[in-house]
Design an enzyme around this catalytic site. Sequence first.
Site, short mmCIF file in Angstrom:
data_model
loop_
_atom_site.label_atom_id
_atom_site.label_comp_id
_atom_site.label_asym_id
_atom_site.label_seq_id
_atom_site.Cartn_x
_atom_site.Cartn_y
_atom_site.Cartn_z
N ILE A 1 0.84 -1.20 0.00
CA ILE A 1 0.00 0.00 0.00
C ILE A 1 0.87 1.25 0.00
O ILE A 1 1.84 1.34 0.77
CB ILE A 1 -0.91 0.03 1.25
CG1 ILE A 1 -1.83 -1.19 1.23
CG2 ILE A 1 -1.72 1.32 1.32
CD1 ILE A 1 -2.49 -1.46 2.55
N HIS B 1 0.63 4.47 1.35
CA HIS B 1 -0.25 5.07 2.36
C HIS B 1 -0.42 6.56 2.13
O HIS B 1 0.50 7.25 1.68
CB HIS B 1 0.35 4.87 3.75
CG HIS B 1 0.35 3.45 4.21
ND1 HIS B 1 -0.79 2.79 4.59
CD2 HIS B 1 1.36 2.54 4.34
CE1 HIS B 1 -0.49 1.54 4.94
NE2 HIS B 1 0.80 1.37 4.78
N VAL C 1 27.33 -9.23 3.77
CA VAL C 1 28.36 -8.44 4.44
C VAL C 1 28.64 -9.06 5.79
O VAL C 1 27.74 -9.27 6.60
CB VAL C 1 27.92 -6.95 4.58
CG1 VAL C 1 28.90 -6.18 5.43
CG2 VAL C 1 27.79 -6.32 3.20
N ARG D 1 8.69 -7.30 9.91
CA ARG D 1 8.94 -5.86 10.06
C ARG D 1 10.21 -5.60 10.86
O ARG D 1 10.51 -6.36 11.78
CB ARG D 1 7.79 -5.20 10.82
CG ARG D 1 6.42 -5.40 10.25
CD ARG D 1 5.38 -4.90 11.24
NE ARG D 1 4.02 -5.05 10.73
CZ ARG D 1 3.28 -6.13 10.91
NH1 ARG D 1 3.75 -7.16 11.55
NH2 ARG D 1 2.05 -6.18 10.44
N CYS E 1 2.91 -20.04 -18.48
CA CYS E 1 2.01 -20.04 -17.31
C CYS E 1 0.59 -19.78 -17.80
O CYS E 1 0.29 -18.68 -18.27
CB CYS E 1 2.44 -18.95 -16.33
SG CYS E 1 1.23 -18.67 -15.02
N CYS F 1 -2.24 -19.94 -15.99
CA CYS F 1 -3.09 -19.18 -15.05
C CYS F 1 -2.98 -17.67 -15.31
O CYS F 1 -3.96 -16.95 -15.29
CB CYS F 1 -2.68 -19.43 -13.60
SG CYS F 1 -2.77 -21.14 -13.07
N CYS G 1 -2.76 -22.14 -9.63
CA CYS G 1 -2.04 -23.41 -9.40
C CYS G 1 -0.68 -23.16 -8.77
O CYS G 1 0.02 -24.11 -8.44
CB CYS G 1 -1.92 -24.22 -10.69
SG CYS G 1 -0.47 -23.82 -11.68
C1 LIG Z 1 3.96 -7.29 7.11
C2 LIG Z 1 4.41 -5.97 6.54
C3 LIG Z 1 3.50 -5.11 5.91
C4 LIG Z 1 3.92 -3.89 5.40
N1 LIG Z 1 3.06 -3.13 4.65
C5 LIG Z 1 3.49 -1.96 4.12
C6 LIG Z 1 2.63 -1.19 3.29
O1 LIG Z 1 1.54 -1.61 2.92
N2 LIG Z 1 3.06 0.02 2.86
C7 LIG Z 1 4.28 0.53 3.23
O2 LIG Z 1 4.58 1.66 2.88
N3 LIG Z 1 5.15 -0.22 3.94
C8 LIG Z 1 4.78 -1.44 4.38
N4 LIG Z 1 5.65 -2.23 5.10
C9 LIG Z 1 7.00 -1.74 5.30
C10 LIG Z 1 7.89 -2.02 4.10
O3 LIG Z 1 7.70 -3.32 3.62
C11 LIG Z 1 9.33 -1.82 4.52
O4 LIG Z 1 9.44 -0.55 5.10
C12 LIG Z 1 10.30 -1.90 3.37
O5 LIG Z 1 10.08 -3.04 2.59
C13 LIG Z 1 11.72 -1.92 3.94
O6 LIG Z 1 12.62 -2.00 2.88
P1 LIG Z 1 14.16 -2.13 3.17
O7 LIG Z 1 14.82 -2.05 1.87
O8 LIG Z 1 14.55 -1.15 4.22
O9 LIG Z 1 14.32 -3.57 3.87
P2 LIG Z 1 14.25 -5.01 3.21
O10 LIG Z 1 13.26 -5.09 2.13
O11 LIG Z 1 14.11 -5.96 4.34
O12 LIG Z 1 15.67 -5.18 2.54
C14 LIG Z 1 16.85 -5.36 3.27
C15 LIG Z 1 17.80 -6.16 2.42
O13 LIG Z 1 19.06 -6.22 3.07
C16 LIG Z 1 19.61 -7.50 2.85
N5 LIG Z 1 20.62 -7.77 3.88
C17 LIG Z 1 20.42 -7.96 5.19
N6 LIG Z 1 21.59 -8.21 5.81
C18 LIG Z 1 22.55 -8.17 4.86
C19 LIG Z 1 23.96 -8.38 4.88
N7 LIG Z 1 24.63 -8.69 5.99
N8 LIG Z 1 24.64 -8.27 3.71
C20 LIG Z 1 24.01 -7.97 2.56
N9 LIG Z 1 22.66 -7.80 2.48
C21 LIG Z 1 21.95 -7.88 3.63
C22 LIG Z 1 18.40 -8.41 2.93
O14 LIG Z 1 18.61 -9.68 2.35
C23 LIG Z 1 17.35 -7.60 2.22
O15 LIG Z 1 17.28 -7.89 0.84
C24 LIG Z 1 5.26 -3.48 5.58
C25 LIG Z 1 6.18 -4.35 6.19
C26 LIG Z 1 5.76 -5.60 6.62
C27 LIG Z 1 6.78 -6.56 7.15
#
Ligand SMILES: Cc1cc2nc3c(=O)[nH]c(=O)nc-3n(C[C@H](O)[C@H](O)[C@H](O)COP(=O)(O)OP(=O)(O)OC[C@H]3O[C@@H](n4cnc5c(N)ncnc54)[C@H](O)[C@@H]3O)c2cc1C
Length: 483
Positions: free
Chosen positions: A47, A49, A172, A310, A400, A402, A437
Amino acid sequence: MYDVAIIGAGITGTFIARELSRYELDIVILEKDNDISSGATKANTGIVHAGYDAKPNTKMAYFNVKGNPMFDKVCEELDVPFKRNGSLVVGFSEEDMETIEELYERGVKNGVPKLEIIDREKIKELEPNIGKDVVGALYAPTAGIISPWELAIALAENAMDNGAELYLNNEVKNIETTDSGYRIKTSEREIEAKYVINCAGVYADEISQMVGDSSFKITPRSGQYYLLDKAAGEMINTVIFQCPRKFGKGVVVSPTAHGNIIVGPDNEVVPNKEATETTGYRLRMVRETAQKSVEGIPFNKNITNFTGVRAEPDTGDFIIEESKVAKGFINVGGIKSPGLTSSPAIAEYVTGMVKDIAGGLEDKEDFNPKRKKVIRFAELSNEEKAELIKKDPSYGRIICRCETVTEGEIIDCINRNAGATTVDGVKRRTRAGFGRCQGGFCMPRVMEILARELNKDVTDIVKDGTDSYILTGETKEIENGEE
Ligand SMILES: Cc1cc2nc3c(=O)[nH]c(=O)nc-3n(C[C@H](O)[C@H](O)[C@H](O)COP(=O)(O)OP(=O)(O)OC[C@H]3O[C@@H](n4cnc5c(N)ncnc54)[C@H](O)[C@@H]3O)c2cc1C
């Protein structure tokens, strides 16, 4: 030596990489898993937001409201499906309506446009299947829906088209300070960079500790979901929330960017950062809660369940700052919801930080903001389909059934920058295997295409994670000379 190393290829890491690729910088993205979008970015509600949830004067409120209007342009440039379908927070009682009033006030303070409190009659016009006990709602027409992993993949591809490098399967492990920046040791290589941007999601606290910064801690909180078949997709139009609970925004019923219905998430602390299993009692709670919002959600059309984790920061807000103990090391941590919505604004802000730290950045004159168009065969007219097949017969072979995905689309998604290397990587890019599927029919064919295009043995093709092998050998293979 790189100018910038970005740790993590989720939505924040890829957005920042794409923003920074507008400048004359050598950029590398280091990702521990075998694809873009392996953490929270692949398992959330999707979403965009409106921005009335977060408390005023927080980073979450600021970046949410700033990020929301940025989606139209970036999705147009990168050819990513995005729909501004609006959201409702529905109330069932007087107490809920007081909460809705508070959310309205908060939204106005945060600068959210066009908010409106509406009665049941108006809700029924928007949502004919709304729950029978719903009495009123907060309506936010600026909310939208997007496929988050498609956006992250498109951002990584565009950053690479503009010169950024990506190393997958590079976890890392250690970071050392050097005279000119940082030396980063991964599971596969060693690199040096002047500046580091920590976008490691639930692991951001551990990465920060590698440079001696323990200023924040991340607790994993998971959320579980149902994903219903497209056959159920027509029953709602907007994103339907209930009033927020102590932790999070509560269970949502929402269309997805591709016309399915998503129901969830709940919110529980989990014992480890990889706890993505689903559990019966939690899914039952999600189902029972959602049924109050919308009449007759057809849970018998459920096609899969999944869990997202999260990154809950102990600071109560996003952490987006240069570390106080490590110069040129920027933490982008605790990016929980609304992190996806905030990501374009976070990327712009972090780019500004890099500019300040570096004392200015030089524009890249040939920066190309556009990604090569993605052919989505199912969306073409019959004439367009015939024309395309004439040019390239691989678009005439449906892999695919579907989701009506062709071999041509699968080949294309493997051979682009940041291309697919796994079965689920193909699924996230083309939707092959996303239908009813769930890949039961197309998976073997997708594996064959991956093996052929990547010049690998089919037994080396994994489903998703590094060790998720599907085939081990020929069924009639002779072992030790015996059949
Ligand atoms: C259940 C849920 C529902 C949500 N719904 C929404 C929504 O509807 N709208 C919204 O705005 N936000 C939503 N969020 C929040 C949103 O999903 C996150 O804020 C966002 O995806 C975070 O992105 P990121 O890149 O910070 O983290 P991530 O997507 O977690 O990416 C972090 C990356 O770092 C990598 N990594 C970790 N450690 C290492 C390492 N040591 N070395 C190299 N790589 C590493 C991981 O593999 C991963 O790919 C939701 C979150 C959750 C969990």
